[in-house]
Design a protein around this motif. Structure first.
Motif, PDB file in Angstrom:
ATOM      1  N   MET A 118       0.859  -1.288  -0.075  1.00  0.00           N
ATOM      2  CA  MET A 118      -0.163  -0.014  -0.085  1.00  0.00           C
ATOM      3  C   MET A 118       0.734   1.424  -0.114  1.00  0.00           C
ATOM      4  N   MET A 119       1.854   1.330   0.725  1.00  0.00           N
ATOM      5  CA  MET A 119       2.727   2.405   0.634  1.00  0.00           C
ATOM      6  C   MET A 119       3.538   2.649  -0.440  1.00  0.00           C
ATOM      7  N   ILE A 120       3.738   1.524  -1.251  1.00  0.00           N
ATOM      8  CA  ILE A 120       4.518   1.619  -2.511  1.00  0.00           C
ATOM      9  C   ILE A 120       3.623   2.203  -3.461  1.00  0.00           C
ATOM     10  N   LEU A 121       2.338   1.662  -3.515  1.00  0.00           N
ATOM     11  CA  LEU A 121       1.182   2.122  -4.324  1.00  0.00           C
ATOM     12  C   LEU A 121       1.078   3.820  -4.160  1.00  0.00           C
ATOM     13  N   ARG A 122       1.130   4.006  -2.853  1.00  0.00           N
ATOM     14  CA  ARG A 122       0.877   5.650  -2.522  1.00  0.00           C
ATOM     15  C   ARG A 122       1.835   6.556  -3.066  1.00  0.00           C
ATOM     16  N   TYR A 123       3.008   6.078  -2.957  1.00  0.00           N
ATOM     17  CA  TYR A 123       4.239   6.563  -3.369  1.00  0.00           C
ATOM     18  C   TYR A 123       3.976   6.854  -5.127  1.00  0.00           C
ATOM     19  N   ALA A 124       3.667   5.600  -5.614  1.00  0.00           N
ATOM     20  CA  ALA A 124       3.346   5.886  -7.119  1.00  0.00           C
ATOM     21  C   ALA A 124       2.505   6.736  -7.595  1.00  0.00           C
ATOM     22  N   ALA A 125       1.180   6.486  -6.824  1.00  0.00           N
ATOM     23  CA  ALA A 125      -0.030   7.530  -7.164  1.00  0.00           C
ATOM     24  C   ALA A 125       0.374   9.095  -6.745  1.00  0.00           C
ATOM     25  N   LEU A 126       0.970   9.113  -5.852  1.00  0.00           N
ATOM     26  CA  LEU A 126       1.222  10.511  -5.373  1.00  0.00           C
ATOM     27  C   LEU A 126       2.381  11.252  -6.375  1.00  0.00           C
ATOM     28  N   LEU A 127       3.078  10.387  -6.703  1.00  0.00           N
ATOM     29  CA  LEU A 127       4.283  10.966  -7.689  1.00  0.00           C
ATOM     30  C   LEU A 127       3.790  11.244  -8.988  1.00  0.00           C
ATOM     31  N   LEU A 174      -6.672   8.907  -5.056  1.00  0.00           N
ATOM     32  CA  LEU A 174      -6.370   7.664  -5.069  1.00  0.00           C
ATOM     33  C   LEU A 174      -5.085   7.351  -3.912  1.00  0.00           C
ATOM     34  N   GLY A 175      -4.040   8.254  -4.348  1.00  0.00           N
ATOM     35  CA  GLY A 175      -2.906   8.202  -3.566  1.00  0.00           C
ATOM     36  C   GLY A 175      -3.106   8.504  -1.947  1.00  0.00           C
ATOM     37  N   PHE A 176      -4.123   9.254  -1.697  1.00  0.00           N
ATOM     38  CA  PHE A 176      -4.704   9.451  -0.366  1.00  0.00           C
ATOM     39  C   PHE A 176      -5.007   8.478   0.179  1.00  0.00           C
ATOM     40  N   ILE A 177      -6.003   7.532  -0.579  1.00  0.00           N
ATOM     41  CA  ILE A 177      -6.701   6.328   0.079  1.00  0.00           C
ATOM     42  C   ILE A 177      -5.639   5.529   0.078  1.00  0.00           C
ATOM     43  N   PHE A 178      -4.673   5.072  -0.632  1.00  0.00           N
ATOM     44  CA  PHE A 178      -3.608   4.255  -0.410  1.00  0.00           C
ATOM     45  C   PHE A 178      -2.869   4.651   0.964  1.00  0.00           C
ATOM     46  N   THR A 207      -3.904   5.928   3.639  1.00  0.00           N
ATOM     47  CA  THR A 207      -4.757   5.818   4.618  1.00  0.00           C
ATOM     48  C   THR A 207      -4.915   4.339   4.954  1.00  0.00           C
ATOM     49  N   ILE A 208      -4.993   3.534   3.935  1.00  0.00           N
ATOM     50  CA  ILE A 208      -5.012   1.955   4.069  1.00  0.00           C
ATOM     51  C   ILE A 208      -3.750   1.534   4.614  1.00  0.00           C
ATOM     52  N   GLY A 209      -2.456   2.404   4.083  1.00  0.00           N
ATOM     53  CA  GLY A 209      -1.150   1.934   4.510  1.00  0.00           C
ATOM     54  C   GLY A 209      -1.016   2.046   5.996  1.00  0.00           C
ATOM     55  N   ILE A 210      -1.260   3.355   6.457  1.00  0.00           N
ATOM     56  CA  ILE A 210      -1.371   3.670   7.712  1.00  0.00           C
ATOM     57  C   ILE A 210      -2.002   2.908   8.631  1.00  0.00           C
ATOM     58  N   PHE A 211      -3.284   2.335   8.348  1.00  0.00           N
ATOM     59  CA  PHE A 211      -3.812   1.658   9.167  1.00  0.00           C
ATOM     60  C   PHE A 211      -3.371   0.208   9.274  1.00  0.00           C
ATOM     61  N   SER A 212      -2.991  -0.323   8.026  1.00  0.00           N
ATOM     62  CA  SER A 212      -2.349  -1.675   8.041  1.00  0.00           C
ATOM     63  C   SER A 212      -0.965  -1.733   8.426  1.00  0.00           C
ATOM     64  N   GLY A 213      -0.448  -0.572   8.723  1.00  0.00           N
ATOM     65  CA  GLY A 213       0.874  -0.766   9.568  1.00  0.00           C
ATOM     66  C   GLY A 213       0.603  -0.747  11.053  1.00  0.00           C
ATOM     67  N   ALA A 214      -0.249  -0.102  11.246  1.00  0.00           N
ATOM     68  CA  ALA A 214      -0.648  -0.189  12.791  1.00  0.00           C
ATOM     69  C   ALA A 214      -1.340  -1.581  13.381  1.00  0.00           C
TER      70      ALA A 214
END
Length: 114
Positions: free
Chosen positions: A5-14, A92-96, A98-105
């Motif tokens: 999720m964090m990798i997808l977040r980086y890709a989407a926000l970039l 979409l990057g913001f959604i990824f 959010t999911i990445g932070i919660f799954s990390g917790a």
């Protein structure tokens, strides 16, 4: 799941950021480079959006071509599409994110306990 999720977040926000930069370059390109005098715009002038928009309206009055020409219509279409897609990709990057932070917790709770 957290790392993916964090990798997808980086890709989407970039990608969203690159689309936004492309939007700004296409929108304000003629203000940074003047084709008549081939000089760069002086950096000590203020760059407020209202002043740029006023300069744009003032320059359109003195141009010989119509404002509703095909070139301006297609440029407006490209700007609108870039704005739409940059907004969607950044959302979409913001959604990824959010999911990445919660799954990390959840992962940290399982790995290290509470």
């Amino acid at each position: 799941m957290h790392v993916s999720m964090m990798i997808l977040r980086y890709a989407a926000l970039l990608c969203g950021s690159l689309l936004s930069v492309a939007l700004l370059v296409i929108t304000f390109r003629k203000f940074f480079y003047s084709s008549k005098s081939n000089n760069l715009l002086k950096l000590n002038e203020s760059f407020s959006f209202g002043e740029i928009q006023y300069k744009n309206e003032r320059n359109n009055i003195f141009q010989k071509t119509s404002f509703f020409s095909d070139k301006n219509y297609y440029k407006a279409q490209i700007i609108q599409q870039l704005d739409y897609w940059s907004y969607r990709v950044i959302s979409l990057g913001f959604i990824f994110l959010t999911i990445g932070i919660f799954s990390g917790a959840v992962w940290a709770n399982e790995a290290w306990g509470s």
